[in-house]
Design an enzyme around this catalytic site. Structure first.
Site, short mmCIF file in Angstrom:
data_model
loop_
_atom_site.label_atom_id
_atom_site.label_comp_id
_atom_site.label_asym_id
_atom_site.label_seq_id
_atom_site.Cartn_x
_atom_site.Cartn_y
_atom_site.Cartn_z
N ASP A 174 -10.48 26.81 8.18
CA ASP A 174 -10.36 25.95 7.58
C ASP A 174 -12.24 25.37 7.26
OD1 ASP A 174 -8.70 25.21 8.52
OD2 ASP A 174 -8.36 23.71 7.98
N ASP B 106 -15.35 17.80 9.26
CA ASP B 106 -14.33 17.60 7.42
C ASP B 106 -15.84 17.15 6.85
OD1 ASP B 106 -12.30 19.05 8.00
OD2 ASP B 106 -11.31 17.53 9.46
N1 GLY Z 1 -8.54 21.35 6.99
C1 GLY Z 1 -6.83 20.89 7.46
C2 GLY Z 1 -5.74 21.53 5.96
O1 GLY Z 1 -6.23 22.46 5.56
O2 GLY Z 1 -4.49 20.85 6.47
#
Ligand code: GLY
Length: 382
Positions: free
Chosen positions: A160, A101
């Protein structure tokens, strides 16, 4: 006269300005609330309580990012002071190697900060972040690992993760380190190959077999089911391929973004006001929560994609859906009144419905992409 003025839609330029003004008031209020709490960043507001996070959370960069966008909009010294304060609170994330992330965490905060101030320290943080993120890339599989392996998944990659490629591309260009761009490109290519279904909707999680390099599982983590269409996942995919087209000019990425947009915009379960339910296949539609975050991400992505497509009709369609989304998000239903909603800008997002976590609450990433989309729309109007 009263009848006429009530019936008339508020001009979009006014909607955008109102949205930005309220966002600035709310964000200054929220920044003040946590100003003296060292290392703390806002996360959400539930049961009349402000919930916070530290730098390790995937959401840590969004609030500083909101502040940078608002500073970009009106150059207020007070907002810049807060943007710097909250950005500094994310810095320790730069050496984390146990998460994918880092793009969300560092590019939204330090990336926007660097774009607007040219502070050389911010660039150093981004370089370290890109190094850390690239340790999670495996040549054999051709993707960056999202989460560490567990009993269920050997090498899980979530859609994501497309969003984290922007930081790699930025650092590659800024420092002439091609290998960061190669990693980003390879990740996008592999994801294109395995993450999408024939109808161009996407799975949430693909887990790869590290020996064969092929997927061994196609499942969900935050969606309704493995075969369902998790709304925010589609939003990440749309935004991710639009952004990767901008970064590479690879026509395959543009075509994929167009395919994803077609799927989303023509889905029978996309409501008239264009803010999706948390999952397009949630079983109790229309009695399911909406996800404002997905709406905001899609709006922002469509405004960018509309600039790239070589087809007037498509471009107009994207702009018109994004405009509708911004109108809806800027209505009383979604846009919080000043000093309510814990200081967050939007109401009604969904974090993780299957785990009953952060359902129908404000979320910093909804605010971030809403403000980004407002600014994008404002630039278009100008
Ligand atoms: N990246 C985590 C979400 O979109 O909840």
């Amino acid at each position: 006269l009263l009848f006429i003025s009530c019936d008339k839609k508020e001009p979009l330029s006014k909607v955008v300005q109102r949205g930005l003004d309220i966002s600035a008031r709310q964000s200054i209020y929220l920044a003040g609330e946590l100003e003296n709490q060292m290392e703390i960043l806002p996360r959400t507001y539930a049961n009349n309580e402000l919930k916070t996070a530290g730098y390790k959370s995937w959401i840590s960069g969004f609030f500083p990012g909101v502040l940078w966008y608002l500073y970009e909009n009106d150059s207020l010294t007070e907002i810049r002071k807060y943007a710097e304060l909250y950005t500094a609170r994310v810095e320790k994330a730069k050496t984390m190697t146990n998460t994918h992330d880092l793009g969300f965490m560092l590019y939204c905060s330090f990336g926007n900060g660097y774009r607007l101030t040219s502070n050389p320290h911010y660039l150093e943080v981004l370089k370290t972040g890109a190094e850390s993120l690239s340790t999670r890339f495996n040549e054999k599989v051709g993707v960056i690992k999202s989460w560490n392996s567990n009993g269920k998944w050997q090498y899980p990659v979530i859609i994501d993760n497309m969003m984290n490629l922007e930081m790699l591309s930025f650092v590659a260009k800024e420092t002439n380190q091609e290998h960061f761009m190669d990693i980003a490109n390879t990740h996008a290519r592999t994801t294109l190959l395995h993450h999408f279904r024939p109808d161009n909707s996407c799975y949430h999680v693909i887990s790869y077999d590290t020996i064969t390099g092929k997927p061994h599982a196609k499942q969900t983590h935050q969606g309704y089911s493995d075969s369902s269409v998790w709304a925010r996942g589609q939003a990440w995919a749309l935004y991710g391929y639009t952004m990767m087209y901008r970064e590479t000019q690879n026509e395959k990425y543009l075509q994929q973004a167009i395919n994803i947009a077609k799927f989303i915009l023509h889905h029978p379960n996309l409501p008239e006001d264009k803010i999706p339910y948390w999952d397009f296949d949630a079983p109790n539609i229309p009695d399911e929560p909406r996800d404002a975050s997905a709406g905001a991400i899609i709006a922002s992505a469509l405004l960018e994609l509309g600039q790239y497509v070589n087809d007037d009709k498509l471009s107009k369609e994207y702009q018109s859906v994004a405009a509708q989304q911004l109108r809806t998000l800027s209505s009383d239903e979604y846009l919080a009144a000043p000093q309510t909603n814990g200081g967050f800008i939007l109401k009604h997002s969904v974090g993780n419905k299957p785990r009953n976590s952060e359902v129908d609450v404000p979320l910093t990433y909804a605010d971030y992409y809403y403000v980004e989309a407002l600014l994008r729309y404002k630039k278009l109007l100008q």
